[in-house]
Design a protein around this motif. Structure first.
Motif, mmCIF file in Angstrom:
data_model
loop_
_atom_site.group_PDB
_atom_site.id
_atom_site.type_symbol
_atom_site.label_atom_id
_atom_site.label_comp_id
_atom_site.label_asym_id
_atom_site.label_seq_id
_atom_site.Cartn_x
_atom_site.Cartn_y
_atom_site.Cartn_z
ATOM 1 N N ASP A 184 -20.422 3.698 -10.744
ATOM 2 C CA ASP A 184 -21.592 3.107 -10.074
ATOM 3 C C ASP A 184 -21.295 1.691 -9.585
ATOM 4 O OD1 ASP A 184 -23.384 5.218 -10.309
ATOM 5 O OD2 ASP A 184 -23.962 4.646 -12.336
ATOM 6 N N THR A 185 -20.435 0.969 -10.329
ATOM 7 C CA THR A 185 -20.149 -0.421 -9.939
ATOM 8 C C THR A 185 -19.086 -0.500 -8.837
ATOM 9 O OG1 THR A 185 -18.454 -0.694 -11.651
ATOM 10 C CG2 THR A 185 -20.716 -1.272 -12.266
ATOM 11 N N ILE A 186 -18.600 0.671 -8.400
ATOM 12 C CA ILE A 186 -17.586 0.718 -7.329
ATOM 13 C C ILE A 186 -18.167 1.349 -6.061
ATOM 14 C CG2 ILE A 186 -15.323 1.643 -6.667
ATOM 15 C CD1 ILE A 186 -14.648 1.782 -9.691
ATOM 16 N N ALA A 187 -18.884 2.484 -6.243
ATOM 17 C CA ALA A 187 -19.416 3.225 -5.088
ATOM 18 C C ALA A 187 -20.332 2.338 -4.250
ATOM 19 C CB ALA A 187 -20.191 4.445 -5.586
ATOM 20 N N ALA A 188 -20.335 2.578 -2.937
ATOM 21 C CA ALA A 188 -21.180 1.831 -1.983
ATOM 22 C C ALA A 188 -20.840 0.341 -1.953
ATOM 23 C CB ALA A 188 -22.665 2.036 -2.291
ATOM 24 N N GLY A 189 -19.618 0.003 -2.345
ATOM 25 C CA GLY A 189 -19.189 -1.402 -2.354
ATOM 26 C C GLY A 189 -19.180 -1.931 -3.775
ATOM 27 N N THR A 190 -18.043 -2.486 -4.191
ATOM 28 C CA THR A 190 -17.891 -2.896 -5.597
ATOM 29 C C THR A 190 -18.800 -4.084 -5.942
ATOM 30 O OG1 THR A 190 -16.148 -4.499 -5.121
ATOM 31 C CG2 THR A 190 -15.445 -2.221 -5.503
ATOM 32 N N SER A 191 -18.921 -4.327 -7.251
ATOM 33 C CA SER A 191 -19.724 -5.478 -7.705
ATOM 34 C C SER A 191 -19.172 -6.782 -7.130
ATOM 35 C CB SER A 191 -19.717 -5.553 -9.236
ATOM 36 O OG SER A 191 -20.492 -4.517 -9.777
ATOM 37 N N GLU A 192 -17.841 -6.880 -7.022
ATOM 38 C CA GLU A 192 -17.245 -8.119 -6.476
ATOM 39 C C GLU A 192 -17.689 -8.317 -5.022
ATOM 40 O OE1 GLU A 192 -15.390 -5.778 -8.084
ATOM 41 O OE2 GLU A 192 -15.105 -6.874 -9.952
ATOM 42 N N ILE A 193 -17.688 -7.224 -4.267
ATOM 43 C CA ILE A 193 -18.084 -7.332 -2.855
ATOM 44 C C ILE A 193 -19.573 -7.683 -2.743
ATOM 45 C CG2 ILE A 193 -18.346 -6.009 -0.693
ATOM 46 C CD1 ILE A 193 -15.418 -6.920 -1.426
ATOM 47 N N GLN A 194 -20.399 -7.105 -3.622
ATOM 48 C CA GLN A 194 -21.834 -7.456 -3.582
ATOM 49 C C GLN A 194 -22.016 -8.944 -3.881
ATOM 50 O OE1 GLN A 194 -23.458 -4.976 -2.258
ATOM 51 N NE2 GLN A 194 -21.529 -3.907 -2.621
ATOM 52 N N ARG A 195 -21.236 -9.443 -4.853
ATOM 53 C CA ARG A 195 -21.358 -10.879 -5.194
ATOM 54 C C ARG A 195 -20.889 -11.743 -4.022
ATOM 55 N NH1 ARG A 195 -20.583 -8.786 -10.538
ATOM 56 N NH2 ARG A 195 -22.354 -9.489 -11.797
ATOM 57 N N ASN A 196 -19.862 -11.278 -3.308
ATOM 58 C CA ASN A 196 -19.420 -12.020 -2.111
ATOM 59 C C ASN A 196 -20.551 -12.095 -1.084
ATOM 60 O OD1 ASN A 196 -16.897 -12.270 -3.220
ATOM 61 N ND2 ASN A 196 -15.867 -10.844 -1.834
ATOM 62 N N ILE A 197 -21.248 -10.952 -0.890
ATOM 63 C CA ILE A 197 -22.336 -10.912 0.105
ATOM 64 C C ILE A 197 -23.473 -11.846 -0.323
ATOM 65 C CG2 ILE A 197 -24.140 -9.425 1.104
ATOM 66 C CD1 ILE A 197 -22.075 -7.093 0.935
ATOM 67 N N ILE A 198 -23.829 -11.786 -1.607
ATOM 68 C CA ILE A 198 -24.922 -12.645 -2.106
ATOM 69 C C ILE A 198 -24.520 -14.112 -1.961
ATOM 70 C CG2 ILE A 198 -26.264 -13.279 -4.157
ATOM 71 C CD1 ILE A 198 -25.684 -10.287 -5.100
ATOM 72 N N SER A 199 -23.249 -14.383 -2.242
ATOM 73 C CA SER A 199 -22.755 -15.753 -2.156
ATOM 74 C C SER A 199 -22.819 -16.279 -0.719
ATOM 75 C CB SER A 199 -21.313 -15.777 -2.680
ATOM 76 O OG SER A 199 -20.663 -16.942 -2.284
ATOM 77 N N SER A 200 -22.276 -15.486 0.227
ATOM 78 C CA SER A 200 -22.189 -16.017 1.598
ATOM 79 C C SER A 200 -23.499 -15.854 2.362
ATOM 80 C CB SER A 200 -21.030 -15.361 2.349
ATOM 81 O OG SER A 200 -21.220 -13.973 2.405
ATOM 82 N N ARG A 201 -24.103 -14.627 2.314
ATOM 83 C CA ARG A 201 -25.306 -14.408 3.127
ATOM 84 C C ARG A 201 -26.583 -14.798 2.394
ATOM 85 N NH1 ARG A 201 -24.022 -8.476 5.084
ATOM 86 N NH2 ARG A 201 -21.781 -8.769 5.223
ATOM 87 N N GLY A 202 -26.537 -14.801 1.064
ATOM 88 C CA GLY A 202 -27.732 -15.151 0.304
ATOM 89 C C GLY A 202 -27.807 -16.638 0.020
ATOM 90 N N LEU A 203 -26.687 -17.206 -0.430
ATOM 91 C CA LEU A 203 -26.704 -18.608 -0.865
ATOM 92 C C LEU A 203 -26.055 -19.547 0.142
ATOM 93 C CD1 LEU A 203 -25.694 -17.983 -4.606
ATOM 94 C CD2 LEU A 203 -27.988 -18.313 -3.671
ATOM 95 N N GLY A 204 -25.424 -18.963 1.183
ATOM 96 C CA GLY A 204 -24.785 -19.804 2.197
ATOM 97 C C GLY A 204 -23.560 -20.531 1.686
ATOM 98 N N LEU A 205 -22.934 -19.999 0.635
ATOM 99 C CA LEU A 205 -21.744 -20.656 0.090
ATOM 100 C C LEU A 205 -20.533 -20.338 0.974
ATOM 101 C CD1 LEU A 205 -22.236 -19.867 -3.720
ATOM 102 C CD2 LEU A 205 -22.961 -21.879 -2.435
ATOM 103 N N PRO A 206 -19.539 -21.212 0.990
ATOM 104 C CA PRO A 206 -18.353 -20.934 1.815
ATOM 105 C C PRO A 206 -17.602 -19.717 1.296
ATOM 106 C CG PRO A 206 -18.030 -22.902 0.461
ATOM 107 C CD PRO A 206 -19.445 -22.482 0.273
ATOM 108 N N ARG A 207 -16.991 -18.954 2.215
ATOM 109 C CA ARG A 207 -16.194 -17.797 1.808
ATOM 110 C C ARG A 207 -14.958 -18.262 1.057
ATOM 111 N NH1 ARG A 207 -17.255 -12.900 4.640
ATOM 112 N NH2 ARG A 207 -18.977 -13.209 6.079
ATOM 113 N N GLY A 208 -14.648 -17.571 -0.059
ATOM 114 C CA GLY A 208 -13.506 -17.956 -0.889
ATOM 115 C C GLY A 208 -12.182 -17.624 -0.240
#
Ligand SMILES: Cc1cc2nc3c(=O)[nH]c(=O)nc-3n(C[C@H](O)[C@H](O)[C@H](O)COP(=O)(O)OP(=O)(O)OC[C@H]3O[C@@H](n4cnc5c(N)ncnc54)[C@H](O)[C@@H]3O)c2cc1C
Length: 277
Positions: free
Chosen positions: A253-277
């Motif tokens: 479940d933590t991999i399908a439809a995009g891994t947890s790491e990728i979801q955190r990247n999306i929340i970081s960049s599109r949600g919080l406006g943080l710079p991409r790592g």
């Protein structure tokens, strides 16, 4: 509709052997030939492709464009000549995944969804819907309810299992997380019903929901002890072996439809406006 009745089944042809998280790097090619496209390439991890009537397929139609802009979204009949479905068995011993090889598969040009070369945007919108994730909290809740009932009926050293403080504490924590996951998913459903497209909200729901299921199955496994690890085929299994089955599935479940790491990247960049790592 036939899809809702289960009369027509679809599968999702996104991932490839060399393109998972970086999906836009996909290399399956679709080349125009008159009113048709000819598709060549390989998809992998395609859930239930062996039962599907149709596949939603991403293929590269313009190799010279930047990677997100040269992709089209096709609807392909799984009975088309040139499609070979190869089964992949997962660690739980189940056949859900498949690898699909496309060799000169011909698809009418009218089967493109949206505009040619703009398929990436169709796919990511669909992913935002897929990540809504109301099923995560529903599955976790059912498992917790059944485990709570089991712990109430089971006597350990003369007392009900449910009387042990850590059992109660862990169950309470998981119920709280489950309720939060349910409300986060409802927020996404509310946005969808209002005509809004959730993006970071869907990623929040996906990462929190899938990790909630994983923690819930782990708690249930701890409470059931070694009996929780017995599979449904053994008569001694508790709760028809569902805890063991859900525990295995909760990793994926933590991999399908995009891994947890990728979801955190999306929340970081599109949600919080943080710079991409
Ligand atoms: C149960 C299940 C069902 C699936 N069903 C389908 C399906 O029907 N159709 C389909 O097309 N696909 C399906 N998939 C595939 C799924 O979409 C991919 O597995 C997923 O996108 C990850 O790709 P990958 O496995 O290639 O891992 P990789 O992309 O190779 O990633 C490997 C590891 O590196 C991490 N990583 C990669 N890039 C980054 C980054 N930029 N930042 C931080 N960490 C990173 C990942 O999080 C992961 O931990 C399914 C997968 C599962 C588990």
């Amino acid at each position: 509709p036939k899809v809702a009745k289960g009369e027509v089944q679809w599968c999702q042809g996104y991932s490839e052997p060399e393109s998972g998280s970086d999906l836009a790097s996909l290399s399956t090619r679709a080349i125009r030939d008159g009113d048709e496209f000819v598709i060549n390439g390989t998809k992998i991890w395609t859930s239930m492709a062996h039962r599907a009537d149709w596949i939603m397929l991403l293929a590269r139609t313009d190799p010279d464009a930047s990677k997100h802009r040269g992709i089209s979204f096709f609807l392909v009949d799984m009975k088309s000549p040139g499609i070979e479905v190869r089964p992949i068995v997962n660690m739980a011993g189940k056949h859900e995944f498949n690898q699909i090889v496309f060799e000169d598969v011909r698809v009418p040009a009218t089967n493109i969804v949206g505009d040619e070369n703009r398929g990436w945007y169709v796919a990511v919108t669909l992913l935002d819907f897929e990540r809504s994730g109301i099923d995560y909290s529903a599955r976790a809740r059912r498992l917790l309810d059944d485990t709570r009932a089991y712990a109430s009926e089971t006597i350990i050293n003369g007392s009900p299992l449910i009387d042990i403080p850590w059992v109660q504490n862990d169950l309470v924590d998981r119920y709280v997380e489950c309720e939060a996951a349910r409300l986060i998913a409802y927020n996404v459903a509310y946005m969808q019903s209002s005509g809004l497209v959730p993006n970071r909200e869907a990623s929040i729901s996906k990462v929190f929901g899938s990790e909630t299921v994983h923690k819930a199955t782990e708690t249930c496994m701890n409470i059931l002890g070694v009996y929780g690890s017995i599979s449904s085929s053994d008569g001694r299994a508790i709760m028809e072996g569902r805890v063991q089955e859900c525990w295995f599935a909760s990793f994926s479940d933590t991999i399908a439809a995009g891994t947890s790491e990728i979801q955190r990247n999306i929340i970081s960049s599109r949600g919080l406006g943080l710079p991409r790592g």
